[in-house]
Design a protein around this motif. Structure first.
Motif, PDB file in Angstrom:
ATOM      1  N   ILE A 135       0.859  -1.191   0.000  1.00  0.00           N
ATOM      2  CA  ILE A 135       0.000   0.000   0.000  1.00  0.00           C
ATOM      3  C   ILE A 135       0.891   1.234   0.000  1.00  0.00           C
ATOM      4  O   ILE A 135       1.728   1.411   0.893  1.00  0.00           O
ATOM      5  CB  ILE A 135      -0.931   0.030   1.230  1.00  0.00           C
ATOM      6  N   LEU A 136       0.715   2.075  -1.004  1.00  0.00           N
ATOM      7  CA  LEU A 136       1.394   3.365  -1.074  1.00  0.00           C
ATOM      8  C   LEU A 136       0.367   4.430  -0.705  1.00  0.00           C
ATOM      9  O   LEU A 136      -0.707   4.491  -1.306  1.00  0.00           O
ATOM     10  CB  LEU A 136       1.938   3.600  -2.489  1.00  0.00           C
ATOM     11  N   PHE A 137       0.688   5.252   0.296  1.00  0.00           N
ATOM     12  CA  PHE A 137      -0.283   6.258   0.741  1.00  0.00           C
ATOM     13  C   PHE A 137       0.427   7.574   1.007  1.00  0.00           C
ATOM     14  O   PHE A 137       1.644   7.618   1.197  1.00  0.00           O
ATOM     15  CB  PHE A 137      -1.034   5.780   1.987  1.00  0.00           C
ATOM     16  N   GLY A 138      -0.337   8.662   1.010  1.00  0.00           N
ATOM     17  CA  GLY A 138       0.267   9.974   1.198  1.00  0.00           C
ATOM     18  C   GLY A 138      -0.644  10.940   1.908  1.00  0.00           C
ATOM     19  O   GLY A 138      -1.858  10.730   2.023  1.00  0.00           O
ATOM     20  N   TYR A 139      -0.041  12.024   2.387  1.00  0.00           N
ATOM     21  CA  TYR A 139      -0.794  13.124   3.000  1.00  0.00           C
ATOM     22  C   TYR A 139       0.131  14.331   3.066  1.00  0.00           C
ATOM     23  O   TYR A 139       1.340  14.192   3.290  1.00  0.00           O
ATOM     24  CB  TYR A 139      -1.281  12.754   4.397  1.00  0.00           C
ATOM     25  N   GLY A 140      -0.433  15.525   2.898  1.00  0.00           N
ATOM     26  CA  GLY A 140       0.347  16.753   2.887  1.00  0.00           C
ATOM     27  C   GLY A 140       0.342  17.446   4.235  1.00  0.00           C
ATOM     28  O   GLY A 140      -0.480  18.325   4.484  1.00  0.00           O
ATOM     29  N   CYS A 141       1.288  17.061   5.097  1.00  0.00           N
ATOM     30  CA  CYS A 141       1.408  17.693   6.408  1.00  0.00           C
ATOM     31  C   CYS A 141       2.820  17.464   6.920  1.00  0.00           C
ATOM     32  O   CYS A 141       3.358  16.365   6.812  1.00  0.00           O
ATOM     33  CB  CYS A 141       0.389  17.102   7.385  1.00  0.00           C
TER      34      CYS A 141
ATOM     35  N   PRO B  50       3.855   9.599  10.025  1.00  0.00           N
ATOM     36  CA  PRO B  50       3.865   8.670   8.890  1.00  0.00           C
ATOM     37  C   PRO B  50       4.274   7.253   9.295  1.00  0.00           C
ATOM     38  O   PRO B  50       3.704   6.266   8.818  1.00  0.00           O
ATOM     39  CB  PRO B  50       4.869   9.293   7.925  1.00  0.00           C
ATOM     40  N   GLY B  51       5.273   7.137  10.187  1.00  0.00           N
ATOM     41  CA  GLY B  51       5.709   5.821  10.629  1.00  0.00           C
ATOM     42  C   GLY B  51       4.695   5.159  11.531  1.00  0.00           C
ATOM     43  O   GLY B  51       4.489   3.934  11.458  1.00  0.00           O
ATOM     44  N   ALA B  52       4.051   5.956  12.397  1.00  0.00           N
ATOM     45  CA  ALA B  52       3.008   5.399  13.252  1.00  0.00           C
ATOM     46  C   ALA B  52       1.849   4.877  12.409  1.00  0.00           C
ATOM     47  O   ALA B  52       1.278   3.809  12.695  1.00  0.00           O
ATOM     48  CB  ALA B  52       2.517   6.463  14.235  1.00  0.00           C
ATOM     49  N   ALA B  53       1.502   5.620  11.356  1.00  0.00           N
ATOM     50  CA  ALA B  53       0.425   5.173  10.464  1.00  0.00           C
ATOM     51  C   ALA B  53       0.814   3.910   9.721  1.00  0.00           C
ATOM     52  O   ALA B  53       0.032   2.948   9.629  1.00  0.00           O
ATOM     53  CB  ALA B  53       0.071   6.283   9.477  1.00  0.00           C
ATOM     54  N   ALA B  54       2.042   3.887   9.182  1.00  0.00           N
ATOM     55  CA  ALA B  54       2.492   2.714   8.426  1.00  0.00           C
ATOM     56  C   ALA B  54       2.481   1.468   9.304  1.00  0.00           C
ATOM     57  O   ALA B  54       2.070   0.379   8.867  1.00  0.00           O
ATOM     58  CB  ALA B  54       3.891   2.959   7.867  1.00  0.00           C
ATOM     59  N   GLU B  55       2.937   1.591  10.544  1.00  0.00           N
ATOM     60  CA  GLU B  55       2.957   0.447  11.452  1.00  0.00           C
ATOM     61  C   GLU B  55       1.548  -0.091  11.687  1.00  0.00           C
ATOM     62  O   GLU B  55       1.327  -1.313  11.673  1.00  0.00           O
ATOM     63  CB  GLU B  55       3.582   0.863  12.780  1.00  0.00           C
ATOM     64  N   ARG B  56       0.586   0.803  11.880  1.00  0.00           N
ATOM     65  CA  ARG B  56      -0.798   0.370  12.098  1.00  0.00           C
ATOM     66  C   ARG B  56      -1.393  -0.270  10.839  1.00  0.00           C
ATOM     67  O   ARG B  56      -2.115  -1.278  10.923  1.00  0.00           O
ATOM     68  CB  ARG B  56      -1.659   1.564  12.532  1.00  0.00           C
ATOM     69  N   ILE B  57      -1.106   0.311   9.684  1.00  0.00           N
ATOM     70  CA  ILE B  57      -1.624  -0.248   8.429  1.00  0.00           C
ATOM     71  C   ILE B  57      -1.076  -1.652   8.216  1.00  0.00           C
ATOM     72  O   ILE B  57      -1.814  -2.580   7.843  1.00  0.00           O
ATOM     73  CB  ILE B  57      -1.267   0.682   7.248  1.00  0.00           C
ATOM     74  N   GLU B  58       0.208  -1.822   8.452  1.00  0.00           N
ATOM     75  CA  GLU B  58       0.825  -3.134   8.261  1.00  0.00           C
ATOM     76  C   GLU B  58       0.268  -4.160   9.228  1.00  0.00           C
ATOM     77  O   GLU B  58       0.058  -5.334   8.874  1.00  0.00           O
ATOM     78  CB  GLU B  58       2.342  -3.007   8.408  1.00  0.00           C
ATOM     79  N   ALA B  59      -0.004  -3.741  10.468  1.00  0.00           N
ATOM     80  CA  ALA B  59      -0.543  -4.664  11.460  1.00  0.00           C
ATOM     81  C   ALA B  59      -1.947  -5.141  11.095  1.00  0.00           C
ATOM     82  O   ALA B  59      -2.324  -6.285  11.380  1.00  0.00           O
ATOM     83  CB  ALA B  59      -0.550  -4.002  12.833  1.00  0.00           C
ATOM     84  N   SER B  60      -2.715  -4.273  10.442  1.00  0.00           N
ATOM     85  CA  SER B  60      -4.110  -4.629  10.140  1.00  0.00           C
ATOM     86  C   SER B  60      -4.295  -5.252   8.768  1.00  0.00           C
ATOM     87  O   SER B  60      -5.342  -5.870   8.507  1.00  0.00           O
ATOM     88  CB  SER B  60      -5.002  -3.388  10.251  1.00  0.00           C
TER      89      SER B  60
ATOM     90  N   ALA C 164      -3.896   6.242   9.545  1.00  0.00           N
ATOM     91  CA  ALA C 164      -4.032   4.812   9.266  1.00  0.00           C
ATOM     92  C   ALA C 164      -5.487   4.430   9.056  1.00  0.00           C
ATOM     93  O   ALA C 164      -5.808   3.610   8.180  1.00  0.00           O
ATOM     94  CB  ALA C 164      -3.430   4.004  10.404  1.00  0.00           C
ATOM     95  N   GLY C 165      -6.386   5.024   9.840  1.00  0.00           N
ATOM     96  CA  GLY C 165      -7.803   4.733   9.666  1.00  0.00           C
ATOM     97  C   GLY C 165      -8.306   5.129   8.291  1.00  0.00           C
ATOM     98  O   GLY C 165      -9.083   4.390   7.659  1.00  0.00           O
ATOM     99  N   ALA C 166      -7.851   6.307   7.801  1.00  0.00           N
ATOM    100  CA  ALA C 166      -8.268   6.735   6.466  1.00  0.00           C
ATOM    101  C   ALA C 166      -7.758   5.778   5.398  1.00  0.00           C
ATOM    102  O   ALA C 166      -8.466   5.463   4.427  1.00  0.00           O
ATOM    103  CB  ALA C 166      -7.759   8.150   6.196  1.00  0.00           C
ATOM    104  N   VAL C 167      -6.524   5.290   5.577  1.00  0.00           N
ATOM    105  CA  VAL C 167      -5.921   4.405   4.574  1.00  0.00           C
ATOM    106  C   VAL C 167      -6.564   3.026   4.601  1.00  0.00           C
ATOM    107  O   VAL C 167      -6.915   2.468   3.553  1.00  0.00           O
ATOM    108  CB  VAL C 167      -4.397   4.306   4.793  1.00  0.00           C
ATOM    109  N   THR C 168      -6.734   2.451   5.778  1.00  0.00           N
ATOM    110  CA  THR C 168      -7.310   1.105   5.855  1.00  0.00           C
ATOM    111  C   THR C 168      -8.769   1.098   5.415  1.00  0.00           C
ATOM    112  O   THR C 168      -9.224   0.121   4.809  1.00  0.00           O
ATOM    113  CB  THR C 168      -7.179   0.535   7.276  1.00  0.00           C
TER     114      THR C 168
END
Length: 447
Positions: free
Chosen positions: A184-190, A206-216, A250-254
């Motif tokens: 999953i490639l994801f982005g956000y402007g912040c 970004p790393g906190a989000a990636a970790e959650r996405i990978e876990a789920s 992560a919620g928006a991405v998943t």
């Protein structure tokens, strides 16, 4: 239709405790006292009828030209086409300092010995990234499909008091034949500054989000930064904010990845070029003498931040040696995927302000049609629009009230003599905004 396959890999890039940390101008280097979350480099290879297209995302602030080019040359020797490789920095401000950007002496008051250690961290990082690419190229390949959606996040605020707010969260998913996400490639402007100036190594939200996405999802999750030069996260800085914003993103991405979006396909068409952006410098003996005298005043002004005074010292040295830059080279890269409609992904170098993202999304029909990413390949400085450059004072524009013609704000820690040239009137020569837009439009093609 091209057959697509995906290979993925990751590597730990967490530097030693005690490393100088990146991202904020200080007089005493900020040393890492621990690790809140490991820093990682992630790699995905999209095989297009057997030809590799490689994207590496790295939990670091930015790559300077020399480090980026060293990595690119070595990846090219592995058989990857120049425009088929993109290197993206997440822009965390809680990683290790690297050579060039930010300039270690100016930004951190790093001694010669400390700068040597910073260079060693950069060399080790480059070696790890190249080995990661080699390992991923030689790893297992899985036949996949691609699909794309755009989610939403709402925690960015405009720190330049402009009307632009980043909300879109582009999500590109590679799936197995069974429909399971593989990458999953994801982005956000912040700006990834949620952690603030604390001393724990961390990839920020970004790393906190990636970790959650990978876990789920069990998929490799890679973050690419959107236009964020004037976008900061809302909330009180600290590690709790990192976790909260990571969970929100992560919620928006998943949610977006839970069901397939619009189908995309090969062939993957890529392009890479460099645009030269002009600094507002009058390169004549008389003007340089005047500029030198003003930098001498800044150098002696104890009321200014230390990095302003150290910048003045460097600029005096550059004037005397005639070694200052008058233009800034900026890499621009574009990947295009087929579909109905297709998708164009722009990977721009630099800390690009959000007005450019708004422009290109409007031009091409929104984030559903074009993905505007920044921090790609190398980051020489901020890339401001004319709206910002025409201000008397602006951090992103590199302008301050004391001597508006000198480099100020962000252009001090990025080590330039002056700020960018704008286009204050229709009759003025084209400035950074016009040159940048025209170069990227030519690469993206007809809307």
């Amino acid at each position: 239709m091209a057959t697509l396959q995906i290979s993925t890999g990751r590597a730990d890039i967490t530097p030693p405790i005690g490393s100088i940390m990146v991202g904020y101008g200080v007089d005493t280097p900020r040393l890492a006292t621990g690790v809140h979350r490991p820093l990682q480099a992630r790699c995905s290879v999209l095989w297009d009828d057997g030809f590799p297209n490689v994207i590496v995302t790295v939990d670091t602030l930015a790559f300077g030209h020399t480090l980026h080019q060293s990595i690119r040359d070595k990846v090219g020797a592995l058989g990857v086409g120049t425009s088929d490789f993109v290197l993206c920095a997440s822009h965390t401000h809680s990683g290790p300092a690297l050579p060039e950007k930010l300039e270690p002496y100016i930004a951190y008051n790093a001694t010669s010995a400390q700068r040597t250690r910073i260079a060693a961290v950069g060399t080790a990082l480059a070696d790890t990234v190249v080995q990661l690419v080699a390992d991923t190229l030689n790893g297992d390949r899985t036949t996949c499909t691609l699909d794309y959606k755009v989610g939403t996040a709402g925690f960015a605020v405009n720190r330049e008091a402009m009307g632009y707010l980043e909300r879109d969260v582009p999500v590109l998913v590679a799936r197995s034949a069974a429909g399971d996400p593989l990458a999953i490639l994801f982005g956000y402007g912040c700006h990834p500054v949620a952690a603030g100036g604390q001393s724990m190594l961390d990839p920020d939200f970004p790393g906190a989000a990636a970790e959650r996405i990978e876990a789920s999802t069990d998929a490799l999750a890679q973050f690419v930064l959107g236009p964020s030069g004037d976008q900061d996260p809302a909330g009180a800085s600290g590690l709790p904010l990192v976790e909260a914003l990571g969970a929100q993103l992560a919620g928006a991405v998943t949610t977006a990845a839970a069901t397939p979006g619009r189908a995309l396909a090969g062939p993957v068409l890529t392009g890479l070029s460099t645009v030269s952006l002009p600094l507002d410098i009058t390169n004549t003996p008389a003007n340089l003498a005047a500029v030198r005298s003003l930098y001498t005043i800044r150098q002696a002004n104890a009321g200014l931040p230390g990095y302003y005074r150290r910048h003045a010292t460097r600029m005096i040295q550059q004037i005397d040696a005639r070694s200052f830059a008058t233009t800034v080279p900026l890499p621009l890269q574009v990947w295009k995927l087929s579909g109905n409609p297709g998708l164009r992904i722009a990977f721009s170098g630099g800390e690009v302000v959000s007005g450019f993202g708004a422009y290109f999304r409007t031009l091409f029909g929104g984030s559903t049609r074009v993905w505007f990413a920044t921090g790609g390949n190398e980051t020489p400085c901020y890339i401001p629009s004319d709206e910002i450059l025409n201000r008397t004072v602006s951090y992103a524009a590199g302008k301050d009230a004391d001597y508006p013609g000198l480099a100020g704000g962000s252009m001090t820690v990025y080590a330039y003599l002056g700020h960018f040239r704008g286009k204050p009137t229709p009759a003025s020569p084209d400035g950074v905004e016009q040159i940048y837009i025209n170069a990227l439009r030519a690469m993206l093609g007809t809307p």
